[in-house]
Scaffold this active site. Structure first.
Site, PDB file in Angstrom:
ATOM      1  N   GLY A  57      61.697  80.886  51.100  1.00  9.97           N
ATOM      2  CA  GLY A  57      61.678  80.831  52.569  1.00  9.97           C
ATOM      3  C   GLY A  57      60.693  79.841  53.162  1.00  9.97           C
ATOM      4  N   ASP A  82      58.437  83.611  48.992  1.00 12.36           N
ATOM      5  CA  ASP A  82      58.341  82.329  48.283  1.00 12.36           C
ATOM      6  C   ASP A  82      57.254  82.483  47.232  1.00 12.36           C
ATOM      7  OD1 ASP A  82      58.150  79.408  47.672  1.00 12.36           O
ATOM      8  OD2 ASP A  82      59.324  79.197  49.503  1.00 12.36           O
ATOM      9  N   TYR A 189      71.218  69.589  40.107  1.00  8.04           N
ATOM     10  CA  TYR A 189      71.313  70.326  41.385  1.00  8.04           C
ATOM     11  C   TYR A 189      72.781  70.621  41.714  1.00  8.04           C
ATOM     12  CZ  TYR A 189      70.903  70.918  46.534  1.00  8.04           C
ATOM     13  OH  TYR A 189      70.970  71.368  47.829  1.00  8.04           O
ATOM     14  N   LYS A 193      74.862  74.162  41.727  1.00  8.94           N
ATOM     15  CA  LYS A 193      75.480  74.683  42.959  1.00  8.94           C
ATOM     16  C   LYS A 193      76.972  74.999  42.742  1.00  8.94           C
ATOM     17  CE  LYS A 193      72.152  74.890  46.031  1.00  8.94           C
ATOM     18  NZ  LYS A 193      71.757  76.110  46.732  1.00  8.94           N
TER      19      LYS A 193
HETATM   20  N1  LIG Z   1      67.640  70.820  53.228  1.00  3.77           N
HETATM   21  C1  LIG Z   1      68.902  70.349  53.086  1.00  3.77           C
HETATM   22  O1  LIG Z   1      69.246  69.242  53.551  1.00  3.77           O
HETATM   23  C2  LIG Z   1      69.924  71.169  52.385  1.00  3.77           C
HETATM   24  C3  LIG Z   1      69.629  72.381  51.815  1.00  3.77           C
HETATM   25  N2  LIG Z   1      70.591  73.097  51.154  1.00  3.77           N
HETATM   26  C4  LIG Z   1      70.265  74.356  50.540  1.00  3.77           C
HETATM   27  O2  LIG Z   1      69.526  75.182  51.426  1.00  3.77           O
HETATM   28  C5  LIG Z   1      68.548  75.932  50.702  1.00  3.77           C
HETATM   29  C6  LIG Z   1      67.173  75.706  51.300  1.00  3.77           C
HETATM   30  O3  LIG Z   1      66.890  74.311  51.220  1.00  3.77           O
HETATM   31  P1  LIG Z   1      65.463  73.714  51.620  1.00  3.77           P
HETATM   32  O4  LIG Z   1      64.717  74.684  52.462  1.00  3.77           O
HETATM   33  O5  LIG Z   1      65.718  72.352  52.160  1.00  3.77           O
HETATM   34  O6  LIG Z   1      64.794  73.559  50.186  1.00  3.77           O
HETATM   35  P2  LIG Z   1      63.248  73.239  49.869  1.00  3.77           P
HETATM   36  O7  LIG Z   1      63.191  72.450  48.621  1.00  3.77           O
HETATM   37  O8  LIG Z   1      62.566  72.694  51.077  1.00  3.77           O
HETATM   38  O9  LIG Z   1      62.652  74.706  49.616  1.00  3.77           O
HETATM   39  C7  LIG Z   1      62.962  75.445  48.459  1.00  3.77           C
HETATM   40  C8  LIG Z   1      61.928  76.537  48.289  1.00  3.77           C
HETATM   41  O10 LIG Z   1      62.191  77.206  47.054  1.00  3.77           O
HETATM   42  C9  LIG Z   1      60.940  77.642  46.550  1.00  3.77           C
HETATM   43  N3  LIG Z   1      61.003  77.942  45.111  1.00  3.77           N
HETATM   44  C10 LIG Z   1      60.968  77.079  44.077  1.00  3.77           C
HETATM   45  N4  LIG Z   1      60.937  77.759  42.911  1.00  3.77           N
HETATM   46  C11 LIG Z   1      60.961  79.086  43.221  1.00  3.77           C
HETATM   47  C12 LIG Z   1      60.930  80.299  42.472  1.00  3.77           C
HETATM   48  N5  LIG Z   1      60.845  80.283  41.139  1.00  3.77           N
HETATM   49  N6  LIG Z   1      60.963  81.476  43.128  1.00  3.77           N
HETATM   50  C13 LIG Z   1      61.032  81.509  44.482  1.00  3.77           C
HETATM   51  N7  LIG Z   1      61.039  80.393  45.255  1.00  3.77           N
HETATM   52  C14 LIG Z   1      61.001  79.202  44.629  1.00  3.77           C
HETATM   53  C15 LIG Z   1      59.990  76.480  46.861  1.00  3.77           C
HETATM   54  O11 LIG Z   1      58.642  76.897  46.836  1.00  3.77           O
HETATM   55  C16 LIG Z   1      60.474  76.017  48.221  1.00  3.77           C
HETATM   56  O12 LIG Z   1      59.719  76.575  49.271  1.00  3.77           O
HETATM   57  C17 LIG Z   1      68.661  75.469  49.239  1.00  3.77           C
HETATM   58  O13 LIG Z   1      69.434  76.385  48.517  1.00  3.77           O
HETATM   59  C18 LIG Z   1      69.389  74.141  49.326  1.00  3.77           C
HETATM   60  O14 LIG Z   1      70.152  73.866  48.190  1.00  3.77           O
HETATM   61  C19 LIG Z   1      71.864  72.640  51.021  1.00  3.77           C
HETATM   62  C20 LIG Z   1      72.213  71.422  51.539  1.00  3.77           C
HETATM   63  C21 LIG Z   1      71.300  70.634  52.324  1.00  3.77           C
HETATM   64  C1  LIG Z   2      72.148  67.526  50.747  1.00  2.00           C
HETATM   65  C2  LIG Z   2      71.216  68.374  49.986  1.00  2.00           C
HETATM   66  O1  LIG Z   2      71.644  69.296  49.333  1.00  2.00           O
HETATM   67  C3  LIG Z   2      69.761  68.074  49.979  1.00  2.00           C
HETATM   68  N1  LIG Z   2      69.274  67.675  51.257  1.00  2.00           N
HETATM   69  C4  LIG Z   2      69.468  66.965  48.998  1.00  2.00           C
HETATM   70  O2  LIG Z   2      69.531  65.794  49.434  1.00  2.00           O
HETATM   71  O3  LIG Z   2      69.251  67.267  47.819  1.00  2.00           O
END
Ligand SMILES: NC(=O)C1=CN([C@@H]2O[C@H](COP(=O)(O)OP(=O)(O)OC[C@H]3O[C@@H](n4cnc5c(N)ncnc54)[C@H](O)[C@@H]3O)[C@@H](O)[C@H]2O)C=CC1
Ligand SMILES: CC(=O)[C@H](N)C(=O)O
Length: 367
Positions: A57, A82, A189, A193
């Site tokens: 989170g 987190d 990745y 997914k």
């Molecule tokens: N940000 C984007 O542009 C996109 C995000 N997503 C998906 O949305 C979701 C959230 O993405 P973001 O917030 O951008 O990712 P992020 O990389 O910013 O955050 C991921 C979080 O997961 C935590 N994490 C890592 N290892 C862990 C573990 N062992 N246990 C618990 N937490 C752990 C990290 O500390 C981090 O806070 C992901 O599933 C991502 O694939 C999908 C497409 C686009």
């Molecule tokens: C599009 C996504 O899943 C993410 N922002 C990444 O670039 O890895």
């Protein structure tokens, strides 16, 4: 010691035997006390609202989602978790707990002790950072996912897992990319997914798990720093444009990718979570808002900041990833099945991001 247990609260699906998943042994540990203790302010009163746990989170999306869900369901019904230490403003804004998704027992204790009914699984290693550490990405994105699936199926939770444009690959149609087509991604990745999409749907059909999944485009938000993705240039540019008037872009100027402003993304997440099951013709949907190239984004930002200087230093890893991803996502099924509609196009996105990053940097200069 493992044993096979019936999953309570889930009806047999499609004539299958009563449900059973592997449960990994039940016992208590000091973690339970620690988990409870962190929830000084959690209310345990009965209510109609779901009790939500968000994993991972503290990344780019989780804090904003918690804010939206807390408005809807009450502050104490939404728990952020987190493995990182939360900044003060996040810790003070509502319940936060340490949870490593690789620790099955601790995760199960949190779900049980807090009577969680919805789990939103955000923990991940994103595309670029995943290629830099494949074995950790495999652990977090695949082993962690298995823990989440087993616990949510065992305890009858609704489970939301975001997928991504990264779940497609060079052999997928790229303009537009439909919901159902060839998916052969070339990143750990993306592979993880596709695995999450298929496993979630398998658990849905096999065990009745209420699995819901949206394939997000690149998400643009001012809330937190980018976390190792390929689309992150489109976030970083706003910070650099406002602070320094200069930006070095790591993708070619003509790289077209689907993108979305965070408010649309989070609203879509809540809408699909609340959608009546009969409206969900599928369990994994594309959602889309706009597609643009770095060049088009720069042009739009220059309408507000005409002196912005941009140079291109291509990162070959990120460029290869971007070249294998969709240019345009077809989200017509989400629009017709449960009424998905975006609010932000490119002009609105740029105006809003400049307002948000500009006010953040003015605040930083004043402190
Ligand atoms: N940000 C984007 O542009 C996109 C995000 N997503 C998906 O949305 C979701 C959230 O993405 P973001 O917030 O951008 O990712 P992020 O990389 O910013 O955050 C991921 C979080 O997961 C935590 N994490 C890592 N290892 C862990 C573990 N062992 N246990 C618990 N937490 C752990 C990290 O500390 C981090 O806070 C992901 O599933 C991502 O694939 C999908 C497409 C686009
Ligand atoms: C599009 C996504 O899943 C993410 N922002 C990444 O670039 O890895």
């Amino acid at each position: 010691m493992s044993c096979v247990r019936a999953v309570r609260g889930l009806a047999p699906v499609c004539g299958f035997q009563p449900l059973a998943v592997l449960s990994r042994g039940v016992s208590f540990s000091p973690h339970q006390v620690a988990s409870d203790a962190s929830f000084h302010s959690v209310s345990f009163s009965e209510s109609d609202h779901p009790r939500v746990l968000i994993t991972g989170g503290l990344g780019q999306l989780g804090v904003g989602l918690a804010k939206l869900l807390r408005k809807q369901f009450g502050k104490y019904n939404v728990i952020l978790s987190d493995i990182r230490k939360p900044p003060a403003h996040v810790y003070q804004s509502g319940p936060f707990i340490y949870s490593d998704i690789l620790d099955y027992k601790n995760l199960r204790e949190i779900v049980v002790n807090n009577r969680i009914s919805w789990l939103i699984h955000y923990s991940v290693l994103l595309s670029a950072v995943g290629e830099a550490n494949v074995s950790l990405a495999r652990d977090v994105n695949i082993t962690g996912l298995h823990n989440i699936l087993d616990i949510t199926a065992e305890h009858g939770l609704r489970l939301f897992i975001p997928s991504t444009i990264g779940a497609f690959g060079p052999t997928s149609p790229r303009d537009p990319t439909p919901d159902l087509c060839i998916q052969r991604p070339r990143t750990i990745y993306g592979v993880s997914k596709v695995h999450a999409e298929l496993m979630g749907e398998y658990y849905h059909h096999r065990y009745g798990l209420d699995f819901r999944c949206l394939r997000y485009p690149g998400i643009i938000s001012a809330d937190s720093k980018p976390g190792g993705g390929t689309t992150d240039y489109a976030v970083q540019i706003f910070h650099d444009a406002v602070k320094a008037g200069r930006f070095v872009c790591n993708l070619r100027p003509d790289t077209r990718l689907p993108m979305m402003f965070i408010d649309d993304c989070l609203r879509a997440t809540l809408e699909v979570l609340e959608a009546p099951p009969e409206t969900l013709g599928m369990r994994t949907y594309n959602i889309s808002a706009m597609s643009f190239t770095p060049e088009e984004l720069v042009q739009e930002i220059r309408r507000h900041l005409p002196d912005l200087q941009v140079t291109y230093e291509i990162d070959p890893v990120r460029q290869a990833i971007a070249d294998s991803w969709p240019m345009v996502l077809d989200d017509s099924s989400a629009r017709s099945d449960w009424g998905w509609k975006h609010n932000y196009g490119l002009p609105e996105l740029v105006q809003t991001m400049l307002n948000l990053t500009g006010s953040d940097s003015r605040k930083a200069r004043a402190n």
